[in-house]
Design a protein around this motif. Structure first.
Motif, PDB file in Angstrom:
ATOM      1  N   ALA A  99       1.106  -1.426   0.186  1.00  0.00           N
ATOM      2  CA  ALA A  99      -0.157   0.169   0.024  1.00  0.00           C
ATOM      3  C   ALA A  99       1.547   1.317  -0.064  1.00  0.00           C
ATOM      4  CB  ALA A  99      -0.971   0.470   1.239  1.00  0.00           C
ATOM      5  N   ILE A 100       1.845   1.692   1.344  1.00  0.00           N
ATOM      6  CA  ILE A 100       2.510   2.234   0.894  1.00  0.00           C
ATOM      7  C   ILE A 100       3.492   2.879  -0.666  1.00  0.00           C
ATOM      8  CG2 ILE A 100       4.579   3.211   2.056  1.00  0.00           C
ATOM      9  CD1 ILE A 100       3.716   1.982   4.577  1.00  0.00           C
ATOM     10  N   ALA A 101       4.301   1.293  -1.201  1.00  0.00           N
ATOM     11  CA  ALA A 101       4.636   1.442  -2.941  1.00  0.00           C
ATOM     12  C   ALA A 101       3.772   0.757  -3.737  1.00  0.00           C
ATOM     13  CB  ALA A 101       6.559   0.678  -2.168  1.00  0.00           C
ATOM     14  N   ARG A 102       2.253   1.434  -3.681  1.00  0.00           N
ATOM     15  CA  ARG A 102       1.779   1.575  -3.922  1.00  0.00           C
ATOM     16  C   ARG A 102       2.255   1.151  -5.843  1.00  0.00           C
ATOM     17  NH1 ARG A 102       0.130   5.538  -2.456  1.00  0.00           N
ATOM     18  NH2 ARG A 102      -0.613   7.598  -2.766  1.00  0.00           N
ATOM     19  N   ASN A 103       2.967   2.453  -5.948  1.00  0.00           N
ATOM     20  CA  ASN A 103       3.045   2.109  -7.788  1.00  0.00           C
ATOM     21  C   ASN A 103       4.278   1.327  -8.331  1.00  0.00           C
ATOM     22  OD1 ASN A 103       0.660   3.917  -8.466  1.00  0.00           O
ATOM     23  ND2 ASN A 103       2.085   5.677  -7.261  1.00  0.00           N
ATOM     24  N   SER A 104       4.611   0.481  -7.385  1.00  0.00           N
ATOM     25  CA  SER A 104       5.987  -0.126  -7.370  1.00  0.00           C
ATOM     26  C   SER A 104       5.986  -1.311  -7.917  1.00  0.00           C
ATOM     27  CB  SER A 104       6.983  -0.243  -6.107  1.00  0.00           C
ATOM     28  OG  SER A 104       5.937  -1.473  -5.070  1.00  0.00           O
ATOM     29  N   PRO A 105       6.672  -2.237  -8.574  1.00  0.00           N
ATOM     30  CA  PRO A 105       7.231  -3.171  -9.303  1.00  0.00           C
ATOM     31  C   PRO A 105       6.634  -4.918  -8.100  1.00  0.00           C
ATOM     32  CG  PRO A 105       8.267  -2.493  -9.980  1.00  0.00           C
ATOM     33  CD  PRO A 105       8.452  -1.227  -8.683  1.00  0.00           C
ATOM     34  N   ALA A 106       7.148  -4.615  -6.846  1.00  0.00           N
ATOM     35  CA  ALA A 106       6.642  -5.409  -5.948  1.00  0.00           C
ATOM     36  C   ALA A 106       4.665  -5.503  -5.839  1.00  0.00           C
ATOM     37  CB  ALA A 106       7.629  -5.574  -4.714  1.00  0.00           C
ATOM     38  N   ALA A 107       4.439  -4.507  -5.223  1.00  0.00           N
ATOM     39  CA  ALA A 107       3.186  -4.342  -5.674  1.00  0.00           C
ATOM     40  C   ALA A 107       2.176  -4.498  -6.960  1.00  0.00           C
ATOM     41  CB  ALA A 107       2.974  -2.919  -4.837  1.00  0.00           C
ATOM     42  N   LYS A 108       2.779  -4.440  -7.661  1.00  0.00           N
ATOM     43  CA  LYS A 108       2.339  -4.538  -9.110  1.00  0.00           C
ATOM     44  C   LYS A 108       1.999  -6.609  -9.042  1.00  0.00           C
ATOM     45  CE  LYS A 108       2.448  -0.320 -11.212  1.00  0.00           C
ATOM     46  NZ  LYS A 108       3.329   0.255 -12.381  1.00  0.00           N
ATOM     47  N   ASP A 109       2.829  -6.933  -8.288  1.00  0.00           N
ATOM     48  CA  ASP A 109       3.349  -8.099  -8.670  1.00  0.00           C
ATOM     49  C   ASP A 109       2.519  -8.962  -7.372  1.00  0.00           C
ATOM     50  OD1 ASP A 109       3.572  -8.369 -11.298  1.00  0.00           O
ATOM     51  OD2 ASP A 109       6.256  -8.466 -10.365  1.00  0.00           O
ATOM     52  N   ARG A 110       2.804  -8.537  -6.438  1.00  0.00           N
ATOM     53  CA  ARG A 110       2.254  -8.751  -4.907  1.00  0.00           C
ATOM     54  C   ARG A 110       3.290  -9.933  -4.815  1.00  0.00           C
ATOM     55  NH1 ARG A 110      -1.187  -5.064  -3.531  1.00  0.00           N
ATOM     56  NH2 ARG A 110      -1.357  -6.661  -1.971  1.00  0.00           N
ATOM     57  N   ARG A 111       4.562  -9.190  -5.214  1.00  0.00           N
ATOM     58  CA  ARG A 111       6.051 -10.329  -4.766  1.00  0.00           C
ATOM     59  C   ARG A 111       6.794  -9.792  -3.541  1.00  0.00           C
ATOM     60  NH1 ARG A 111      11.697 -10.281  -8.995  1.00  0.00           N
ATOM     61  NH2 ARG A 111      12.489 -12.066  -8.355  1.00  0.00           N
TER      62      ARG A 111
END
Length: 338
Positions: free
Chosen positions: A293-305
């Motif tokens: 939620a904090i880094a919501r535009n990050s690749p990790a957030a997009k991939d739920r990794r």
């Protein structure tokens, strides 16, 4: 509830380090004949510890100290341990843990009177927090005087030394413990196996683009995270990652949500306390959700990794090397496909 890492690191600053020579480890029970290879003298936390024979009545503190002795085949020497309600055990170790008398219902060693009454001839722990006189604990000096010399793993003898930790300190601990307990051959074999694991990881991730990693223990503002010093940062680097907070001076520290948001991680590591849950200690998925939620535009957030890393692996002990392999598999799965 105060978070484990913060408690261990901050309380370390309150403990007075012993500076004088510690007495030889005393015998438990009847006198034993001298053994070949003894006496043994090693240095730890600026003190010299001398052993005339292998310790036979050991008390261990936080989880990694006990599991390191178990890995060295020394479970029969452990006479008392603390409680690891939050821990995930390595295969076969929970059964051994259950057979060892519990002398404290927390991860900390018991209070002074109870601790001194154990009559231990060796005390092994991962930080100085359990030797803080202000907290009612027996100090290192008091235990030394009682014939219960203290060894702190990883050189975590002060907040500054926590930041200076290197993976080589893990091998030093294994080598020292092998000498103290008269099992240098077993220690050398374990060290060789662990170095082999590290070499395999290095070979597999060599030449691959490092993955940008955020390591967190939860929080939404500020966030409990791991900076560019200490165990967790080294595990990330050795596993083929790059810590997005590498420029933050600290091991376990607080970082603003704005700073986390700007890091744009590609993967997230979350400190996992296994069975300890509730409002004061969110689950790993909940911590990961907060980070996404904090880094919501990050690749990790997009991939739920994300990967849950046992918190015991983020303290000095031989599990550090096991965790590096797990993290490398998570960051570079293709490197382990063959």
């Amino acid at each position: 509830m105060t978070r484990l890492r913060r408690m261990l690191v901050l309380l370390a600053a309150l403990t007075l380090a012993a500076c004088s020579q510690a007495p030889a480890a005393h015998e438990a029970g009847q006198a034993a004949a001298p053994r070949a290879g003894f006496p043994v003298t090693i240095e730890n936390c600026g003190r010299k510890l001398t052993f005339d024979r292998p310790p036979a009545k050991v008390v261990t503190g936080y989880h990694p100290s006990l599991e390191t002795l178990l890995a060295l085949g020394l479970g029969d020497r452990i006479a008392g341990r603390t409680n690891f309600a939050e821990s995930a055990f390595l295969p076969g170790q929970k059964e051994q843990y259950d057979q060892i008398p519990e002398i404290s219902d927390t991860i900390m060693l018991p209070q002074k009177e109870v601790m001194l009454a154990q009559g231990a001839d060796f005390v092994l722990d991962n930080a100085m927090a359990s030797f803080d006189a202000a907290g009612g604990y027996a100090t290192v000096e008091e235990l030394d005087a009682a014939g219960s010399p203290v060894y702190i793993m990883g050189g975590w003898c002060s907040p500054e030394e926590v930041l200076e930790f290197t993976i080589d300190d893990t091998f030093t601990d294994l080598r020292n413990l092998g000498a103290i307990f008269g099992v240098p051959g077993h220690a050398d074999k374990l060290i060789s196996e662990l170095k082999g694991r590290l070499a395999d990881v290095r070979k597999r991730v060599a030449g691959r683009t490092p993955v940008k990693v955020l390591a967190t223990d939860g929080g939404t503002g500020p966030v409990n995270a791991y900076g560019g010093f200490g165990i967790t940062n080294q595990m990330i680097t050795l596993a083929g990652g790059v810590n997005v907070l590498a420029d933050v001076k600290g091991d376990y520290t607080e970082v603003s949500a704005e700073r986390i948001s700007a890091t744009q991680p590609e993967a997230i590591l979350v400190s996992d306390y296994a069975t300890l849950r509730g409002e004061a200690m969110p689950s790993s998925p909940a911590k990961a959700a907060d980070a996404f939620a904090i880094a919501r535009n990050s690749p990790a957030a997009k991939d739920r990794r994300y990967l849950a890393v046992p918190v015991a692996a983020q303290h000095p002990g031989y599990r550090n090397i096991l965790a590096i392999t797990d993290i490398a598999r998570f960051l570079h799965p293709d490197a382990f496909a063959r």
